[in-house]
Motif scaffolding. Structure first.
Motif, PDB file in Angstrom:
ATOM      1  N   UNK A 129       0.821  -1.211   0.000  1.00 34.85           N
ATOM      2  CA  UNK A 129       0.000   0.000   0.000  1.00 34.85           C
ATOM      3  C   UNK A 129       0.861   1.269   0.000  1.00 34.85           C
ATOM      4  N   UNK A 130       1.480   1.548  -1.120  1.00 37.98           N
ATOM      5  CA  UNK A 130       2.380   2.699  -1.270  1.00 37.98           C
ATOM      6  C   UNK A 130       1.937   3.533  -2.461  1.00 37.98           C
ATOM      7  N   UNK A 180       1.916  -4.287 -11.760  1.00 42.07           N
ATOM      8  CA  UNK A 180       1.350  -3.152 -11.027  1.00 42.07           C
ATOM      9  C   UNK A 180      -0.163  -3.116 -11.172  1.00 42.07           C
ATOM     10  N   UNK A 181      -0.836  -2.717 -10.092  1.00 44.79           N
ATOM     11  CA  UNK A 181      -2.297  -2.623 -10.138  1.00 44.79           C
ATOM     12  C   UNK A 181      -2.766  -1.204 -10.468  1.00 44.79           C
ATOM     13  N   UNK A 202      -4.215   7.919  -4.517  1.00 44.76           N
ATOM     14  CA  UNK A 202      -4.442   7.842  -3.075  1.00 44.76           C
ATOM     15  C   UNK A 202      -5.587   6.887  -2.749  1.00 44.76           C
ATOM     16  N   UNK A 203      -6.580   6.866  -3.620  1.00 44.44           N
ATOM     17  CA  UNK A 203      -7.759   6.034  -3.376  1.00 44.44           C
ATOM     18  C   UNK A 203      -7.499   4.558  -3.655  1.00 44.44           C
ATOM     19  N   UNK A 204      -6.401   4.268  -4.311  1.00 41.32           N
ATOM     20  CA  UNK A 204      -6.138   2.900  -4.752  1.00 41.32           C
ATOM     21  C   UNK A 204      -5.560   2.047  -3.633  1.00 41.32           C
ATOM     22  N   UNK A 205      -6.111   0.846  -3.465  1.00 40.29           N
ATOM     23  CA  UNK A 205      -5.529  -0.066  -2.482  1.00 40.29           C
ATOM     24  C   UNK A 205      -4.373  -0.820  -3.126  1.00 40.29           C
ATOM     25  N   UNK A 317      -4.203  -5.639  -1.189  1.00 42.12           N
ATOM     26  CA  UNK A 317      -2.830  -5.187  -0.967  1.00 42.12           C
ATOM     27  C   UNK A 317      -2.064  -6.242  -0.165  1.00 42.12           C
ATOM     28  N   UNK A 318      -0.763  -6.218  -0.339  1.00 41.25           N
ATOM     29  CA  UNK A 318       0.123  -7.095   0.432  1.00 41.25           C
ATOM     30  C   UNK A 318      -0.108  -6.869   1.929  1.00 41.25           C
ATOM     31  N   UNK A 319      -0.221  -5.592   2.300  1.00 36.82           N
ATOM     32  CA  UNK A 319      -0.410  -5.231   3.704  1.00 36.82           C
ATOM     33  C   UNK A 319      -1.626  -5.940   4.284  1.00 36.82           C
ATOM     34  N   UNK A 320      -2.715  -5.904   3.514  1.00 44.78           N
ATOM     35  CA  UNK A 320      -3.959  -6.498   3.998  1.00 44.78           C
ATOM     36  C   UNK A 320      -3.794  -8.008   4.185  1.00 44.78           C
ATOM     37  N   UNK A 321      -3.158  -8.645   3.216  1.00 48.33           N
ATOM     38  CA  UNK A 321      -2.998 -10.106   3.284  1.00 48.33           C
ATOM     39  C   UNK A 321      -2.116 -10.509   4.464  1.00 48.33           C
ATOM     40  N   UNK A 322      -1.069  -9.719   4.691  1.00 48.27           N
ATOM     41  CA  UNK A 322      -0.188  -9.991   5.832  1.00 48.27           C
ATOM     42  C   UNK A 322      -0.969  -9.839   7.137  1.00 48.27           C
ATOM     43  N   UNK A 323      -1.739  -8.757   7.211  1.00 45.75           N
ATOM     44  CA  UNK A 323      -2.524  -8.471   8.420  1.00 45.75           C
ATOM     45  C   UNK A 323      -3.531  -9.590   8.673  1.00 45.75           C
TER      46      UNK A 323
END
Lengths: 351, 620
Positions: A129-130, A180-181, A202-205, A317-323
């Protein structure tokens, strides 16, 4: 647009005050060369930030090395000016461990595509999420004028007196190839266009890569001039708008069509008719068409250069999957019991 | 009729076979059963970097050495009493290690002409006189395993694969080790493959029965438990202990752990371990490269996590620039270097301690980084906590220098009561810390704690403390960019002084000198603790006096180190490098040390070291 509509930012605390561009200006004296394209990008970002309505302390700008990488010092948010090429990796560690932050990476064509190429492509494929702002001026500025990975072949610079023999990267093509998404392109001097692209990023996950054509008036002045000059721009620039036929040129006389072999080509609208034009679909899962659009531009003349959002698709996002894995582990096993862990399953007693 | 039982005080067994023969597993299981019996033990896995080198060749030989005793021991042993050789390659590669008159158990099924010629024997070594000096026990391990499994629905190849279990069963009988642990282990490993599970158990039991009935073994041996402090014990490997120490540090500091890393031998097991414990709030990130491993950890530390990166020497070389950034940013970061043979790719699976100077100096500019080194597999637990303590409380990268021997070696460990471990205080800054002339307050990211010289750790999300940091030199206190010459000189000295100040919080070095009369001190660091200790014991058993000290904190050194070194007529520094600690001691304390060095990828042998010490003693 409200903050709750932005999945990427739903976990970031909102501001409880009314913000203005001034709130995002730090007390540091800006030290770019007078006339540098970075000034207008900084001003646009500072002007755009209040739109997000986020708590200022939950915004972080991370950069590598290069002229553009001084950016964080001038933003009155949290910021980290790191080492050459590594900003996406640093930002990955921060973003993954802090979902309550809005993390922005500021980088340049040398920083992102040369020394940091590896980190960039892996951030993109992971979909961390960057929001990555890649200032592309097709030159090394801070080291005073060597060719960069986006310099056109044949470019005469300090390190290539007979002309560069390096073939150049197209950052948008590269990003699309790296899974890239979200991939977009804008121009430093077009405040309105850049703001709209930043809002979508900014709105993109996940990872959003925004290539920004930026002028280095000292070492590569006018690199994008034909795209900015009202005389020439209309004929060269293709403005991609989701859901609309891709049409450009003076009076919209040109357009993009799909050819029989599945490629895209420039056509004369009067000849092919308006209905034959390709309707831009940024949400299309298959990146092939976005890639084909990215290949239209001509490296030297800048003819047929698309700007706007090439691709904007949904993938967790990677962040979400890790979380989710962390949450799942806690749900299944409960919070860790250190003593039980240290003890293990195979012990014996003495005495 | 039960066989006679002979008491032994200690045994060194070495299992050797092809990489695919399961020697590490056999060794691990035998170790587990031995630990459970209460023997003291030390292990040394010795395996090639290649996963499966061609079968039957010397490069493919994988070995596992175990030393167990009814008393405290310090090393995996110099010369094995028993060598189990599963094929001619294993025999050829390991025979020179076996002590004279030692027992050699060989799998005769693998000694065909082609097999022994493949490794350079011109005649079958089992049939000529070359093994006369040993007690050779030829056993047809493979064919007996296949015979024992003939009623199972297995191919010949599958049946043959269980021969390590046959060997294990046989040795477990020979040394009177219990079986239940192995059966439980097999059940959990092969639970989903009932036929394979039953076959492995059957092979194990066949081996056991063979031991009991064969005339090859005239006696059964017993090694009584070693006297150890009372309590609950487990067996532990260094990499596991280190992983548990890192997890403990996260709990003690109440910080989430972020491990950014890239797989590398012999450090990867730490990644494997930590990735299992997400419920402890641990995020593991397998990065795209070593640099992303460390930089992602720095990013996480900036956000308030305990940032950790794990690697071996080549990875440190890649991370150097980022470690320098960590020094400049003054953020907590634990850098684990499980050292292996170098330079370059070197000896990936072998041990060495030649990264000390890399850890000490391997960065551009004046970039001091504290260094902590564990001295035994179980000590990796406490050393990891100590490294994290320094990192968090002083806001600095810290090196934790383990090595391949500690990582893969194991020993019994008195399970610590984790409630007695000291808390680590992150002490986040949440309020402005500086007052402007007009009375308003602001935040200075480099305004230091006067005692520790640590800077405030204010993480993103903290309102009102927004600030920017980076790799460029910053003004003392306020933290803005500064190119001022005097400021740079001051900041360089402050960063050094901060690391030096850590010495105030570390334990003084302790000297072990039982007689109090020693004139010679042997000093080392890291995994040589056991071998040096064993050597000193041998020297003292011979009636001589020698002192031992071991350095845990290599930067900064303990405050009393200079004083201790000055007390002795001679200081011997044995190291598995060409004299790196030796160089530091000489440079810092002007002491005329005697260095003793080996870089063979293996731990020191105690008898060799004892000889070195004795020679120095005699020269006085």
């Amino acid at each position: 647009m409200t903050i709750n509509d932005l999945p990427a930012l739903s976990l970031v605390p909102k501001t409880d005050v009314t913000q203005s561009a001034k709130d995002f200006k730090s007390d540091q004296e800006v030290r770019w060369c007078p006339g540098c394209g970075d000034y207008s990008i900084l001003s646009t970002v500072q002007g755009f930030m209040p739109e997000l309505g986020l708590a200022k302390e939950n915004i972080v700008f991370i950069s590598g090395i290069g002229c553009s990488s001084r950016f964080p010092y001038y933003m009155n948010t949290y910021g980290l000016h790191s080492i050459h090429g590594r900003a996406p990796a640093i930002a990955t560690g921060l973003s993954v461990s802090r979902p309550d932050l809005s993390v922005w990476v500021v980088t340049g064509d040398g920083d992102a595509l040369s020394i940091g190429g590896n980190h960039l492509i892996h951030a993109l494929r992971r979909n961390v999420n960057l929001k990555i702002l890649l200032f592309n001026n097709r030159i090394y500025g801070l080291t005073k004028g060597q060719y960069s990975p986006t310099s056109e072949q044949g470019k005469i610079t300090k390190s290539t007196p007979q002309g560069s023999v390096d073939y150049s990267f197209n950052p948008v093509s590269l990003a699309l190839g790296a899974e890239a998404t979200f991939v977009a392109r804008s121009i430093d001097s077009d405040r309105k266009h850049l703001s709209s692209v930043l809002a979508a990023a900014a709105a993109h996950e996940g990872t959003a890569l925004v290539e920004i054509y930026q002028n280095c008036n000292i070492f590569n002045d006018g690199a994008w001039e034909q795209l900015k000059d009202a005389e020439t721009a209309d004929d060269l620039l293709i403005k991609l708008v989701h859901g609309e036929p891709i049409r450009f040129g003076k009076d919209g006389n040109k357009g993009v069509v799909r050819t029989a072999d599945g490629q895209v080509a420039i056509a004369n609208v009067a000849e092919v008719g308006e209905d034959a034009l390709l309707v831009h679909d940024a949400h299309r899962e298959d990146p092939a068409l976005a890639f084909a659009l990215s290949r239209l531009s001509e490296v030297h003349t800048l003819a047929d250069t698309p700007i706007g959002i090439f691709r904007d698709v949904k993938r967790p996002s990677y962040d979400r999957l890790v979380r989710e894995q962390l949450d799942e582990a806690r749900e299944k096993k409960g919070a860790g019991d250190l003593q039980a862990l240290v003890r293990g399953n195979d012990t014996w007693l003495v005495g | 009729m039960a066989k006679q039982v002979v008491q032994l005080s200690q045994v060194i067994i070495r299992f050797a076979g092809d990489s695919g023969d399961g020697m590490q597993l056999t060794g691990d299981r035998f170790t587990s059963e031995t630990a459970g019996l209460g023997n003291d033990l030390k292990t040394l896995p010795d395996f090639p970097a290649e996963i499966r080198a061609p079968a039957g060749t010397i490069p493919g030989v994988s070995a596992f050495q175990l030393h167990f005793a009814d008393h405290a021991i310090s090393t995996p042993g110099d010369a094995p009493d028993v060598l189990v050789a599963m094929n001619p390659a294993a025999l050829k590669a390991n025979l020179k290690l076996l002590r004279a008159g030692g027992t050699l158990i060989v799998n005769t099924d693998e000694f065909g002409k082609r097999a022994y010629e493949k490794v350079g024997y011109t005649a079958n070594p089992l049939e000529d006189e070359s093994l006369e000096g040993y007690n050779v026990i030829p056993i047809a391990l493979t064919s007996m395993t296949v015979e024992a499994l003939k009623d199972f629905d297995l191919s010949k190849k599958e049946a043959e694969r269980a021969k390590n279990m046959f060997a294990l069963g046989m040795l477990c009988w020979l040394y009177d080790r219990p079986s239940q642990g192995t059966i439980d282990f097999l059940t959990s490993k092969f639970g989903k493959k009932p036929e394979i599970l039953k076959a492995n158990i059957a092979a194990y039991e066949a081996g056991w029965s063979f031991g009991e009935t064969t005339e090859s073994f005239a006696v059964q041996y017993e090694v009584k438990p070693a006297p150890m402090p009372t309590g609950e014990y487990r067996n532990i490997h260094g990499n596991l202990a280190l992983s548990l120490g890192l997890i403990a540090a996260g709990q003690l500091s109440d910080l989430p752990i972020f491990l950014g890393t890239y797989p590398i031998t012999p450090a990867s097991d730490i990644l494997h371990e930590l990735s299992k414990y997400k419920n402890f709030g641990i995020t593991t990130f397998q990065a795209e490269d070593e640099i992303a491993g460390v930089t992602s950890a720095i990013g996480a530390a900036y956000g308030g996590a305990l940032g950790i990166t794990t690697t071996s020497g080549p990875g440190i070389a890649l991370k150097s620039e980022a470690i320098g950034l960590g020094v400049m940013l003054e953020l907590p970061l634990v850098i684990v270097d499980v050292q292996r043979g170098g330079p370059s790719t070197g000896l990936p699976t072998k041990t060495e301690q030649a990264d000390l100077l890399q850890a000490m100096f391997g960065r551009n500019g004046e970039a001091p980084v504290p260094i902590v080194a564990p001295q035994s597999p179980s000590d990796c637990f406490f050393a990891a906590i100590e490294a994290a303590r320094i990192a968090i409380e002083y806001r600095t990268p810290v090196f934790l220098l383990s090595d391949g021997y500690l990582a893969n070696g194991s020993e019994p460990w008195l399970v610590p009561d984790t409630t007695t471990l000291a808390k680590i205080e992150p002490n986040f800054t949440t309020e402005p810390n500086h007052e402007l002339p007009d009375g308003t307050k602001d935040f200075w990211p480099y305004l230091r704690d006067p005692e520790t010289l640590a800077r405030p750790w204010a993480v993103p999300g903290t309102k009102g403390l927004e600030h920017r940091i980076g790799g460029i030199e910053k003004a003392d206190g306020a933290g803005g960019i500064s190119y001022d010459p005097d400021n740079h000189d001051k900041m360089v000295r402050i960063r050094q002084a901060k690391v030096d100040a850590i010495a105030r919080t570390i334990d003084p070095i302790v000297v072990d000198d039982p007689s109090g009369k020693a004139r010679v001190l042997v000093i080392g660091w890291g995994s040589t603790f056991g071998p040096i200790g064993g050597a000193c014991t041998l020297v003292r058993d011979a009636g001589l006096d020698v002192a031992q000290a071991h350095i845990r904190h290599l930067n900064p050194f303990p405050s009393n180190l200079g004083e201790v070194l000055a007390k002795y007529d001679r200081v011997i520094v044995p190291e598995m490098n060409l004299g790196q600690l030796n160089m530091l001691l000489r440079a810092k304390y002007l002491v005329d040390t005697v260095n003793y060095n080996q870089v063979r990828g293996l731990p020191f042998k105690t008898d060799e070291l004892a000889g070195v010490i004795t020679d120095v003693l005699k020269s006085l």
